[in-house]
Design an enzyme around this catalytic site. Sequence first.
Site, mmCIF file in Angstrom:
data_model
loop_
_atom_site.group_PDB
_atom_site.id
_atom_site.type_symbol
_atom_site.label_atom_id
_atom_site.label_comp_id
_atom_site.label_asym_id
_atom_site.label_seq_id
_atom_site.Cartn_x
_atom_site.Cartn_y
_atom_site.Cartn_z
ATOM 1 N N ASP A 118 -54.422 -1.339 -7.678
ATOM 2 C CA ASP A 118 -54.975 -1.661 -6.363
ATOM 3 C C ASP A 118 -55.839 -0.573 -5.745
ATOM 4 O O ASP A 118 -56.028 -0.548 -4.537
ATOM 5 C CB ASP A 118 -53.814 -1.964 -5.408
ATOM 6 C CG ASP A 118 -52.811 -0.817 -5.332
ATOM 7 O OD1 ASP A 118 -53.165 0.303 -5.752
ATOM 8 O OD2 ASP A 118 -51.682 -1.040 -4.849
ATOM 9 N N GLU A 140 -50.697 -5.146 -13.573
ATOM 10 C CA GLU A 140 -50.011 -5.064 -12.281
ATOM 11 C C GLU A 140 -50.703 -5.971 -11.247
ATOM 12 O O GLU A 140 -50.990 -5.583 -10.117
ATOM 13 C CB GLU A 140 -49.933 -3.619 -11.752
ATOM 14 C CG GLU A 140 -48.897 -3.423 -10.665
ATOM 15 C CD GLU A 140 -48.995 -2.072 -9.955
ATOM 16 O OE1 GLU A 140 -49.823 -1.887 -9.054
ATOM 17 O OE2 GLU A 140 -48.220 -1.178 -10.332
ATOM 18 N N GLU A 154 -55.357 -1.081 -0.143
ATOM 19 C CA GLU A 154 -54.900 -1.556 -1.459
ATOM 20 C C GLU A 154 -54.638 -3.060 -1.502
ATOM 21 O O GLU A 154 -54.890 -3.708 -2.521
ATOM 22 C CB GLU A 154 -53.653 -0.783 -1.890
ATOM 23 C CG GLU A 154 -53.915 0.662 -2.277
ATOM 24 C CD GLU A 154 -54.021 1.614 -1.093
ATOM 25 O OE1 GLU A 154 -53.836 1.166 0.068
ATOM 26 O OE2 GLU A 154 -54.291 2.797 -1.321
ATOM 27 N N HIS A 224 -48.300 10.131 1.500
ATOM 28 C CA HIS A 224 -49.754 10.367 1.461
ATOM 29 C C HIS A 224 -50.600 9.187 1.910
ATOM 30 O O HIS A 224 -51.813 9.299 2.041
ATOM 31 C CB HIS A 224 -50.194 10.756 0.036
ATOM 32 C CG HIS A 224 -50.093 9.615 -0.956
ATOM 33 N ND1 HIS A 224 -51.089 8.679 -1.087
ATOM 34 C CD2 HIS A 224 -49.139 9.247 -1.823
ATOM 35 C CE1 HIS A 224 -50.737 7.801 -2.018
ATOM 36 N NE2 HIS A 224 -49.551 8.121 -2.476
ATOM 37 N N ARG A 226 -52.891 6.296 3.410
ATOM 38 C CA ARG A 226 -53.893 6.322 4.481
ATOM 39 C C ARG A 226 -53.367 5.752 5.794
ATOM 40 O O ARG A 226 -53.632 6.308 6.859
ATOM 41 C CB ARG A 226 -55.125 5.511 4.058
ATOM 42 C CG ARG A 226 -56.058 6.312 3.233
ATOM 43 C CD ARG A 226 -57.163 5.505 2.597
ATOM 44 N NE ARG A 226 -57.760 6.351 1.585
ATOM 45 C CZ ARG A 226 -58.806 7.143 1.782
ATOM 46 N NH1 ARG A 226 -59.402 7.156 2.948
ATOM 47 N NH2 ARG A 226 -59.251 7.921 0.826
ATOM 48 N N HIS A 256 -49.727 15.941 -2.159
ATOM 49 C CA HIS A 256 -51.005 15.389 -2.628
ATOM 50 C C HIS A 256 -52.138 16.368 -2.305
ATOM 51 O O HIS A 256 -52.096 17.050 -1.277
ATOM 52 C CB HIS A 256 -51.204 14.061 -1.884
ATOM 53 C CG HIS A 256 -52.214 13.142 -2.477
ATOM 54 N ND1 HIS A 256 -53.560 13.381 -2.422
ATOM 55 C CD2 HIS A 256 -52.080 11.962 -3.128
ATOM 56 C CE1 HIS A 256 -54.210 12.380 -3.003
ATOM 57 N NE2 HIS A 256 -53.324 11.511 -3.447
HETATM 58 C C1 UD1 Z 1 -55.993 7.036 -3.782
HETATM 59 C C2 UD1 Z 1 -55.882 5.526 -3.719
HETATM 60 C C3 UD1 Z 1 -54.455 5.104 -3.439
HETATM 61 C C4 UD1 Z 1 -53.470 5.753 -4.394
HETATM 62 C C5 UD1 Z 1 -53.692 7.257 -4.400
HETATM 63 C C6 UD1 Z 1 -52.822 7.843 -5.475
HETATM 64 C C7 UD1 Z 1 -57.769 4.207 -2.872
HETATM 65 C C8 UD1 Z 1 -58.425 3.642 -1.690
HETATM 66 N N1 UD1 Z 1 -56.711 5.005 -2.646
HETATM 67 O O1 UD1 Z 1 -55.745 7.519 -2.467
HETATM 68 O O2 UD1 Z 1 -54.347 3.695 -3.587
HETATM 69 O O3 UD1 Z 1 -52.170 5.494 -3.957
HETATM 70 O O4 UD1 Z 1 -55.065 7.539 -4.715
HETATM 71 O O5 UD1 Z 1 -52.700 9.204 -5.342
HETATM 72 O O6 UD1 Z 1 -58.182 3.952 -3.969
HETATM 73 N N2 UD1 Z 1 -58.198 15.097 -4.214
HETATM 74 C C9 UD1 Z 1 -58.374 16.244 -4.955
HETATM 75 N N3 UD1 Z 1 -58.030 16.219 -6.293
HETATM 76 C C10 UD1 Z 1 -57.499 15.121 -6.890
HETATM 77 C C11 UD1 Z 1 -57.301 13.975 -6.101
HETATM 78 C C12 UD1 Z 1 -57.663 13.968 -4.770
HETATM 79 O O7 UD1 Z 1 -58.833 17.263 -4.470
HETATM 80 O O8 UD1 Z 1 -57.213 15.161 -8.092
HETATM 81 C C13 UD1 Z 1 -58.596 15.106 -2.770
HETATM 82 C C14 UD1 Z 1 -60.125 15.038 -2.565
HETATM 83 O O9 UD1 Z 1 -60.481 15.819 -1.463
HETATM 84 C C15 UD1 Z 1 -60.347 13.560 -2.251
HETATM 85 C C16 UD1 Z 1 -59.090 13.230 -1.477
HETATM 86 O O10 UD1 Z 1 -58.047 13.944 -2.128
HETATM 87 O O11 UD1 Z 1 -61.526 13.332 -1.520
HETATM 88 C C17 UD1 Z 1 -58.738 11.766 -1.361
HETATM 89 O O12 UD1 Z 1 -58.675 11.089 -2.589
HETATM 90 P P1 UD1 Z 1 -58.796 9.457 -2.607
HETATM 91 O O13 UD1 Z 1 -58.728 9.005 -4.016
HETATM 92 O O14 UD1 Z 1 -59.957 9.004 -1.818
HETATM 93 O O15 UD1 Z 1 -57.607 8.931 -1.784
HETATM 94 P P2 UD1 Z 1 -56.114 8.989 -2.008
HETATM 95 O O16 UD1 Z 1 -55.569 9.193 -0.673
HETATM 96 O O17 UD1 Z 1 -55.799 9.975 -3.075
HETATM 97 N N1 UDP Z 2 -46.561 11.795 -9.452
HETATM 98 C C1 UDP Z 2 -46.741 12.885 -10.277
HETATM 99 N N2 UDP Z 2 -46.799 14.135 -9.701
HETATM 100 C C2 UDP Z 2 -46.685 14.325 -8.380
HETATM 101 C C3 UDP Z 2 -46.512 13.199 -7.535
HETATM 102 C C4 UDP Z 2 -46.466 11.944 -8.100
HETATM 103 O O1 UDP Z 2 -46.841 12.756 -11.485
HETATM 104 O O2 UDP Z 2 -46.730 15.473 -7.945
HETATM 105 C C5 UDP Z 2 -46.509 10.462 -10.051
HETATM 106 C C6 UDP Z 2 -45.342 9.597 -9.655
HETATM 107 O O3 UDP Z 2 -44.200 9.861 -10.433
HETATM 108 C C7 UDP Z 2 -45.898 8.210 -9.863
HETATM 109 C C8 UDP Z 2 -47.344 8.359 -9.456
HETATM 110 O O4 UDP Z 2 -47.636 9.741 -9.593
HETATM 111 O O5 UDP Z 2 -45.870 7.831 -11.223
HETATM 112 C C9 UDP Z 2 -47.503 7.906 -8.045
HETATM 113 O O6 UDP Z 2 -48.755 8.252 -7.612
HETATM 114 P P1 UDP Z 2 -49.168 8.254 -6.097
HETATM 115 O O7 UDP Z 2 -47.969 8.442 -5.240
HETATM 116 O O8 UDP Z 2 -50.265 9.216 -5.994
HETATM 117 O O9 UDP Z 2 -49.783 6.800 -5.921
HETATM 118 P P2 UDP Z 2 -49.167 5.385 -5.525
HETATM 119 O O10 UDP Z 2 -48.008 5.099 -6.386
HETATM 120 O O11 UDP Z 2 -48.823 5.473 -4.085
HETATM 121 O O12 UDP Z 2 -50.297 4.451 -5.729
#
Ligand code: UD1
Ligand code: UDP
Length: 402
Positions: A118, A140, A154, A224, A226, A256
């Site tokens: 999602d 999924e 999502e 984490h 939004r 995160h």
């Molecule tokens: C995204 C997904 C969310 C998922 C989450 C998992 C969307 C809209 N959101 O949200 O569904 O649950 O990922 O974690 O698709 N960043 C880093 N390094 C990384 C990852 C993120 O620096 O490896 C920072 C960056 O500044 C980036 C920000 O996190 O701009 C946000 O990342 P983004 O993917 O937009 O949103 P998430 O809140 O991570």
């Molecule tokens: N996870 C991980 N390291 C971390 C935090 C989460 O490997 O420090 C794993 C967690 O076990 C799960 C997935 O990341 O498998 C969940 O990701 P996240 O919470 O970012 O996204 P969501 O499930 O909310 O989409």
Amino acid sequence: MATRPERPAVTTLNTKGALRLKGKNVVLAFGTRPEAIKMAPVHLAMERIAGLTPRILLSGQHREQLQQALSLFGIEAERNLDVMTERQTLPGLAARILPQAARLLKEMESDYVLVHGDTLTTFVVAWAAFLEGVPVGHVEAGLRSHSLSEPFPEEANRRLTDVLSDLDFPPTEGARRNLLREGKDPDRLIVTGQTAVDAVRFAAGKGRLPVAPEGKQVVTVTLHRRENWPRLAALAGALAEVARTFPDHLFVYPVHLNPVVREAVVPVLEAVPNVTLLDPLEYGEMAALLAASRLIVTDSGGLQEEGAALGVPVAVVRNVTERPEGLLTGVLRLVGTEPEGVREELSALLGKGLGLLRISPKTNPYGDGRAGSRVAQAVAWRLGCGERPAEWIYAAEEASSS
Ligand code: UD1
Ligand code: UDP
């Protein structure tokens, strides 16, 4: 005249380095940590199917967190759009992914595309594939909270993806029913179980525990989402109070990398003695931490399934979950998102005994650990290289209907 030697069959190396005949190209496209973890079992299963060549295309929506997730599985991506920017916006992200994904799906000669879950990557890549005429399978599929505002965005991403998909892989019977209600063709729905269950079982025992609890009971925390950003600092404050009330527990929170999340929670929690804030963990370490926990406190989707798979109760910091099976089984509890209510619920859970089930893997309502293989077999069936796989039937449902 000497006859020309026949052109050798096109070959490719799979990620284990074995030579195999090139089959139909199935592009597994994803971009974030949870997608990587939950697509890895599909990739590993597909590598074993003659006639299919799994190829990974990353959007690069995540960077470090994605590599951490993939490393445990020993699989590597072939192409990466590398779109992530600091504090990226959703429209900006979508605009960067769409044209590049469309171009690469063509370049990679995709016969089929698989997306997962999602995220923005999920929907935008599915749309790119659709516009290029490449069929898309949705792993999924069918999860519904029935609220477009939670989880945001999502719920919309998954509904939009299911409008476009050729095959859907609902993890549970409930998810299948959601898709049937939306008019999807029953022949194109295959209940597989959750690939998160496969993933966490694969990870079990492969990583070290990232903290030394020193006699304390462990509570793993991740927040984490939004829709929780406006109250994240207040939720962190509630957690700090709970931690002070339970000094015999160690609250471990891998934070995160999103700066919005870090700026909200780190200042509130860093000075609390029995709260350990960590950088994001590699998946093996995360699985070890979850398995060692008395309770998981989270707004994540995947942790709900992993808690159930490991038999660890989960307090879900949401008002609604698209994974209701765990509520019925008793391994999940919705504790809402209002900080004072969350503080009361967590205090009650930890203080009066959990009142939540530590279910056994046999009664896990999310899957049996063989979902990846069912997805891979179903794609082979759709591409004419195999039989339609048998679907996953939840044992408890089987028992109640017999
Ligand atoms: C995204 C997904 C969310 C998922 C989450 C998992 C969307 C809209 N959101 O949200 O569904 O649950 O990922 O974690 O698709 N960043 C880093 N390094 C990384 C990852 C993120 O620096 O490896 C920072 C960056 O500044 C980036 C920000 O996190 O701009 C946000 O990342 P983004 O993917 O937009 O949103 P998430 O809140 O991570
Ligand atoms: N996870 C991980 N390291 C971390 C935090 C989460 O490997 O420090 C794993 C967690 O076990 C799960 C997935 O990341 O498998 C969940 O990701 P996240 O919470 O970012 O996204 P969501 O499930 O909310 O989409």
